[in-house]
Design a protein around this motif. Structure first.
Motif, short mmCIF file in Angstrom:
data_model
loop_
_atom_site.label_atom_id
_atom_site.label_comp_id
_atom_site.label_asym_id
_atom_site.label_seq_id
_atom_site.Cartn_x
_atom_site.Cartn_y
_atom_site.Cartn_z
N ALA A 8 54.82 -40.83 -104.64
CA ALA A 8 55.67 -41.13 -103.48
C ALA A 8 56.10 -39.85 -102.77
N ALA A 9 56.44 -38.82 -103.54
CA ALA A 9 56.94 -37.57 -102.95
C ALA A 9 55.86 -36.83 -102.17
N ILE A 10 54.63 -36.84 -102.66
CA ILE A 10 53.56 -36.05 -102.03
C ILE A 10 52.78 -36.86 -100.99
N CYS A 11 52.51 -38.11 -101.30
CA CYS A 11 51.68 -38.92 -100.39
C CYS A 11 52.50 -39.56 -99.27
N HIS A 12 53.79 -39.81 -99.51
CA HIS A 12 54.64 -40.45 -98.49
C HIS A 12 55.99 -39.74 -98.41
N PRO A 13 55.98 -38.45 -98.04
CA PRO A 13 57.24 -37.68 -98.05
C PRO A 13 58.30 -38.23 -97.10
N LEU A 14 57.87 -38.79 -95.96
CA LEU A 14 58.84 -39.31 -95.00
C LEU A 14 59.48 -40.61 -95.47
N LEU A 15 58.79 -41.33 -96.33
CA LEU A 15 59.31 -42.61 -96.83
C LEU A 15 59.84 -42.48 -98.26
N TYR A 16 59.89 -41.24 -98.77
CA TYR A 16 60.25 -41.03 -100.18
C TYR A 16 61.61 -41.63 -100.54
N GLY A 17 62.59 -41.41 -99.66
CA GLY A 17 63.94 -41.93 -99.93
C GLY A 17 63.98 -43.43 -100.04
N GLN A 18 63.15 -44.11 -99.22
CA GLN A 18 63.10 -45.57 -99.28
C GLN A 18 62.30 -46.05 -100.49
N MET A 19 61.18 -45.38 -100.76
CA MET A 19 60.32 -45.81 -101.88
C MET A 19 60.98 -45.57 -103.23
N MET A 20 61.73 -44.48 -103.35
CA MET A 20 62.36 -44.15 -104.63
C MET A 20 63.87 -44.25 -104.50
N SER A 21 64.34 -45.42 -104.16
CA SER A 21 65.78 -45.66 -104.05
C SER A 21 66.42 -45.58 -105.44
N SER A 22 67.72 -45.39 -105.45
CA SER A 22 68.42 -45.28 -106.74
C SER A 22 68.30 -46.58 -107.53
N GLN A 23 68.30 -47.71 -106.83
CA GLN A 23 68.16 -49.01 -107.53
C GLN A 23 66.80 -49.12 -108.21
N LEU A 24 65.73 -48.68 -107.50
CA LEU A 24 64.39 -48.74 -108.10
C LEU A 24 64.30 -47.82 -109.30
N CYS A 25 64.87 -46.62 -109.20
CA CYS A 25 64.82 -45.68 -110.32
C CYS A 25 65.48 -46.27 -111.56
N VAL A 26 66.64 -46.88 -111.37
CA VAL A 26 67.34 -47.51 -112.51
C VAL A 26 66.49 -48.63 -113.10
N ARG A 27 65.87 -49.43 -112.23
CA ARG A 27 65.04 -50.53 -112.72
C ARG A 27 63.82 -50.02 -113.48
N LEU A 28 63.20 -48.95 -112.99
CA LEU A 28 62.04 -48.38 -113.68
C LEU A 28 62.41 -47.85 -115.06
N VAL A 29 63.58 -47.21 -115.14
CA VAL A 29 64.03 -46.70 -116.45
C VAL A 29 64.33 -47.84 -117.41
N TRP A 30 65.05 -48.86 -116.91
CA TRP A 30 65.35 -50.00 -117.76
C TRP A 30 64.07 -50.73 -118.18
N ALA A 31 63.11 -50.83 -117.26
CA ALA A 31 61.83 -51.47 -117.59
C ALA A 31 61.10 -50.67 -118.67
N SER A 32 61.15 -49.35 -118.59
CA SER A 32 60.51 -48.49 -119.60
C SER A 32 61.11 -48.72 -120.98
N TRP A 33 62.45 -48.71 -121.05
CA TRP A 33 63.12 -48.96 -122.33
C TRP A 33 62.81 -50.37 -122.84
N SER A 34 62.86 -51.35 -121.97
CA SER A 34 62.65 -52.75 -122.38
C SER A 34 61.24 -52.97 -122.89
N LEU A 35 60.24 -52.46 -122.17
CA LEU A 35 58.86 -52.67 -122.57
C LEU A 35 58.52 -51.90 -123.84
N GLY A 36 59.09 -50.70 -123.97
CA GLY A 36 58.86 -49.93 -125.19
C GLY A 36 59.41 -50.63 -126.42
N PHE A 37 60.63 -51.16 -126.32
CA PHE A 37 61.23 -51.86 -127.46
C PHE A 37 60.59 -53.23 -127.67
#
Length: 317
Positions: free
Chosen positions: A124-153
């Motif tokens: 997202a940062a390199i291929c879509h720098p102008l849309l980076y803030g929208q693509m990597m919103s704080s809500q999405l980041c939290v969801r990705l981290v929670w998804a990582s923990w959930s799927l791992g466990f």
């Protein structure tokens, strides 16, 4: 005979890395140093990212969770290894062994999912720098981290309870320094076909699923970098990915091979486990601090604040 003896197996013997007392003493010093440096490095990364507002970005949010995972991963196996290097009876209870195997599986799985989320962040940062803030919103980041923990466990919850139903007969010696699921199957006198099938299926699904995400992200990143006309621009874009690529290569390959290669008690299995369970948590903070100007600048700012605080305290006296 086997059926009568299986209930008496309440502990396993971990053969560890060497039977020579002198070598064990050297290994104790080595791994104690590695563990302390791992704790110090990852705690420093967590402190710097939390304290410096300039690092409150999606990339460093993921990195803080990676540092926490490395703290956990190292703490699951290394303390027991250190204990056994000093002990004549290198034992671990059956329950303790399964608990250790659960957390090795869960934390390792979480880290692989997190690494794929970090690859998407670089895409997202390199291929879509102008849309980076929208693509990597704080809500999405939290969801990705929670998804990582959930799927791992979830992966661990699927595999480890199956191992709890296995009967262990006369063999109770593990040719390893920690309890990992592949090492337990040869010790069982039960039919392990379903256990091995589930382990391979989940590892392939888990491994290739995340590998596809990482490969797709970096394929697009490589295409974008090559399209940049400026050499300086290409170098700067690549430098933002190099730390993550180094971490993926250290952790991903060795962990993936460890859970797919049949257990034989070979030294290669120990090397794979040491690679992803001990070496990677140690080098990750170095990779992200030595190769990252923002982290080095944040470290300098934190040291300057500490020095200013000490000077202020000295003047008060």
């Amino acid at each position: 005979m086997a059926l009568r003896n299986h209930s008496t197996i309440t502990e396993f013997i971990l053969l560890g890395l060497s039977a020579d007392p002198e070598v064990q003493a050297l290994l104790f010093v080595l791994f104690l140093g590695i563990y302390l440096l791992t704790m110090m490095g990852n705690l420093t990364m967590l402190l710097v990212i939390r304290a410096d507002s300039q690092l409150h970005t999606p990339m460093y949010y993921f990195l803080s969770h990676l540092s926490f995972l490395d703290l956990c991963f190292s703490s699951v196996t290394v303390p027991k290894l250190l204990e056994n290097l000093l002990s004549e009876r290198k034992i671990i209870s059956k329950e303790g062994c399964l608990i250790q195997a659960f957390f090795v599986f869960a934390i390792g799985g979480t880290e692989i999912f997190l690494l794929s989320a970090m690859a998407y962040d670089r895409y997202a940062a390199i291929c879509h720098p102008l849309l980076y803030g929208q693509m990597m919103s704080s809500q999405l980041c939290v969801r990705l981290v929670w998804a990582s923990w959930s799927l791992g466990f979830l992966d661990a919850v699927i595999n480890i309870p199956l191992a709890m139903n296995l009967n262990f007969c006369e063999a109770h010696t593990i040719s390893h320094y920690s309890c990992e699921l592949p090492s337990l199957f040869p010790l069982s006198c039960s039919d392990v076909f379903s256990n091995v099938t589930v382990l391979i299926a989940s590892t392939l699904l888990h491994g290739f699923g995340t590998f596809f995400l990482i490969f797709f992200s970096y394929a697009r990143v490589a295409t974008t970098i090559l399209s940049i006309s400026s050499t300086t621009g290409r170098s700067k874009a690549f430098s933002t990915c190099s730390s993550h690529l180094t971490t993926v290569s250290f952790f991903y390959g060795s962990a993936f091979l460890r859970y797919l290669v049949p257990t034989s008690g070979s030294p290669l299995e120990l090397i794979f486990s040491i690679q992803y369970g001990t070496v990677t948590p140690l080098v990750n903070p170095l990779i992200y601090s030595l190769k990252n100007k923002e982290v080095k600048a944040a470290l300098r700012r934190m040291l300057e604040k500490c020095l200013q605080w000490h000077k202020y305290q000295a003047t008060k006296r």
